[in-house]
Design a protein around this motif. Structure first.
Motif, mmCIF file in Angstrom:
data_model
loop_
_atom_site.group_PDB
_atom_site.id
_atom_site.type_symbol
_atom_site.label_atom_id
_atom_site.label_comp_id
_atom_site.label_asym_id
_atom_site.label_seq_id
_atom_site.Cartn_x
_atom_site.Cartn_y
_atom_site.Cartn_z
ATOM 1 N N ILE A 1 0.840 -1.207 0.000
ATOM 2 C CA ILE A 1 0.000 0.000 0.000
ATOM 3 C C ILE A 1 0.871 1.250 0.000
ATOM 4 O O ILE A 1 0.631 2.195 -0.764
ATOM 5 C CB ILE A 1 -0.953 0.000 1.222
ATOM 6 C CG1 ILE A 1 -2.024 -1.075 1.052
ATOM 7 C CG2 ILE A 1 -1.594 1.377 1.412
ATOM 8 C CD1 ILE A 1 -2.857 -1.328 2.296
ATOM 9 N N ASN A 2 1.892 1.279 0.855
ATOM 10 C CA ASN A 2 2.756 2.458 0.918
ATOM 11 C C ASN A 2 3.498 2.676 -0.406
ATOM 12 O O ASN A 2 3.618 3.811 -0.877
ATOM 13 C CB ASN A 2 3.756 2.334 2.068
ATOM 14 C CG ASN A 2 3.087 2.570 3.408
ATOM 15 O OD1 ASN A 2 2.025 3.198 3.489
ATOM 16 N ND2 ASN A 2 3.688 2.069 4.472
ATOM 17 N N ALA A 3 3.972 1.607 -1.022
ATOM 18 C CA ALA A 3 4.713 1.742 -2.285
ATOM 19 C C ALA A 3 3.799 2.224 -3.409
ATOM 20 O O ALA A 3 4.218 3.013 -4.264
ATOM 21 C CB ALA A 3 5.361 0.416 -2.660
ATOM 22 N N LEU A 4 2.569 1.770 -3.415
ATOM 23 C CA LEU A 4 1.679 2.103 -4.538
ATOM 24 C C LEU A 4 0.890 3.380 -4.329
ATOM 25 O O LEU A 4 0.366 3.941 -5.296
ATOM 26 C CB LEU A 4 0.719 0.935 -4.812
ATOM 27 C CG LEU A 4 1.373 -0.343 -5.368
ATOM 28 C CD1 LEU A 4 0.345 -1.465 -5.463
ATOM 29 C CD2 LEU A 4 2.013 -0.093 -6.734
ATOM 30 N N THR A 5 0.774 3.852 -3.075
ATOM 31 C CA THR A 5 -0.059 5.049 -2.858
ATOM 32 C C THR A 5 0.659 6.213 -2.180
ATOM 33 O O THR A 5 0.148 7.328 -2.207
ATOM 34 C CB THR A 5 -1.321 4.729 -2.021
ATOM 35 O OG1 THR A 5 -0.939 4.442 -0.666
ATOM 36 C CG2 THR A 5 -2.104 3.566 -2.601
ATOM 37 N N ARG A 6 1.825 5.986 -1.560
ATOM 38 C CA ARG A 6 2.450 7.081 -0.792
ATOM 39 C C ARG A 6 3.894 7.369 -1.167
ATOM 40 O O ARG A 6 4.439 8.424 -0.802
ATOM 41 C CB ARG A 6 2.395 6.756 0.711
ATOM 42 C CG ARG A 6 0.973 6.678 1.258
ATOM 43 C CD ARG A 6 0.984 6.290 2.735
ATOM 44 N NE ARG A 6 1.669 7.278 3.552
ATOM 45 C CZ ARG A 6 2.152 7.042 4.775
ATOM 46 N NH1 ARG A 6 2.038 5.846 5.315
ATOM 47 N NH2 ARG A 6 2.778 8.000 5.446
ATOM 48 N N MET A 7 4.545 6.453 -1.851
ATOM 49 C CA MET A 7 5.980 6.571 -2.163
ATOM 50 C C MET A 7 6.313 7.848 -2.956
ATOM 51 O O MET A 7 5.604 8.240 -3.873
ATOM 52 C CB MET A 7 6.366 5.333 -2.979
ATOM 53 C CG MET A 7 7.745 5.363 -3.585
ATOM 54 S SD MET A 7 8.032 3.882 -4.586
ATOM 55 C CE MET A 7 6.900 4.172 -5.939
#
Ligand SMILES: [Mn+2]
Length: 269
Positions: free
Chosen positions: A176-182
Motif C-alpha cells: 500500500i505504501n509503495a503504490l499510494t504514498r511513495m
C-alpha cells in the motif's frame, strides 16, 4: 473509443467536467481512468465519486492515499483532517454505495503489457507485472470482510525495504505504501515516507523512485502516476509520466489520452 487518464482530481469535479468537455469526452463510448486521489481536499468530492460510479464500466480509478484515508474516516478509524472535504459524502444517502464502489477499485492498471498506472509509481525493485500482482494482494483484502481491519492497522511511516519474505500484514502495508504514498527511496531501497519535496531539494542518500540507480523499469516501458504535485509534471525520465500537476494547489488538471499519447490540461477559471 479513446481512453483518458486524469491526474489527481481531489474532488475538483467542475474542473474535471471542464477538462472532459474540452477533449470532447463521450460517456458510453470513451473510457475514463483516475490516477488516484479522486477525492480529498477539493469542494466536490461527492459529485466526483457519483460521476465516476455512474459511468459503470466506462470509468475506473486506481486507489490513492486520500481515497484510502476517506475509507478510514468512513469507518471512524481516522478523524478527518481540517483540509478534508468529506462531510458531504458522509451525509449522503448513497454513502454506503459510494464506499462500496471505492473499495472495489484496483491498486494498479496496465493498459498494455509495457504500461503501468498506479497512484504513486513503481517501486524500484519491482517489475511492472510484479507491481500489478502485489497490488492484487491488497485488492483482495479491500474487497473482503477483512477490509476494516486492514484500514485500522495500515498507518505507519516506518522506512522499510521490500523483501520477498515479507508476509501477512507487514507485506500488505508495504505494498500500500509503495503504490499510494511513495516518493523518495533510500540507497538501500527503503521507502522514505516523510519527505514531500520536489527535485530541486535533493537529500543525499534519497532518490526519487523513478531515478533510483537500481530501478528495474525498462526503457521500452512506461509508468503513469499521480501523487507528487511538487514535480509539476517533470520527472526528467521520458518513460515516467507525472500526471498530478497540482490543480488543487492552483496548478493544472492534466489528462493523457492513452491511444495518442496526447496531453490535455485545464487551469482554474
Ligand atoms: Mn496522493
Amino acid at each position: 473509443m479513446r481512453t483518458f487518464i486524469i491526474g489527481d482530481i481531489q474532488g475538483c469535479y467542475s474542473a474535471l467536467r471542464r477538462l472532459l468537455d474540452s477533449v470532447g469526452f463521450e460517456p458510453g463510448k470513451d473510457k475514463l481512468w483516475g490516477a488516484g486521489d479522486l477525492i480529498g481536499r477539493g469542494p466536490e468530492s461527492l459529485q466526483t465519486l457519483r460521476f465516476f460510479s455512474s459511468l459503470g464500466e466506462n470509468a475506473n480509478s486506481v486507489l490513492g492515499n486520500h481515497d484510502l484515508h476517506f475509507l478510514a474516516v468512513h469507518l471512524g478509524i481516522k478523524a478527518p483532517k481540517t483540509q478534508d472535504k468529506f462531510a458531504p459524502i458522509l451525509k449522503a444517502e448513497d454513502r454506503d454505495a459510494l464506499v462500496h464502489w471505492l473499495r472495489q477499485r484496483p491498486m494498479t492498471w496496465m493498459p498494455d503489457a509495457n504500461t503501468l498506472l498506479s497512484h504513486a509509481g513503481l517501486y524500484p525493485d519491482w517489475t511492472l507485472a510484479e507491481a500489478a500482482a502485489f497490488g492484487q494482494e491488497v485488492e483482495r483484502v479491500l474487497r473482503s470482510d477483512d477490509w476494516q481491519e486492514l484500514l485500522a492497522t495500515m498507518y505507519t511511516n516506518d522506512a522499510k525495504a521490500w523483501s520477498q519474505d515479507l508476509a501477512g500484514h507487514e507485506r500488505l502495508v508495504f505494498i500500500i505504501n509503495a503504490l499510494t504514498r511513495m516518493r523518495w527511496v533510500t540507497t538501500d531501497h527503503k521507502l522514505d515516507l516523510m519527505s514531500k519535496s520536489g527535485l530541486n531539494n535533493i537529500t543525499t542518500g534519497l532518490y526519487p523512485w523513478f531515478s533510483h540507480p537500481d530501478r528495474r523499469l525498462r526503457e521500452d516501458q512506461r509508468v503513469l502516476f499521480g501523487h507528487w504535485a511538487a514535480l509539476e509534471g517533470n520527472t526528467g525520465q521520458h518513460n515516467c509520466i507525472a500526471l498530478d500537476t497540482g490543480y488543487i494547489w492552483g496548478g493544472k488538471l492534466t489528462a493523457i489520452e492513452i491511444e495518442s499519447g496526447r496531453f490535455y490540461q485545464t487551469g482554474s477559471v
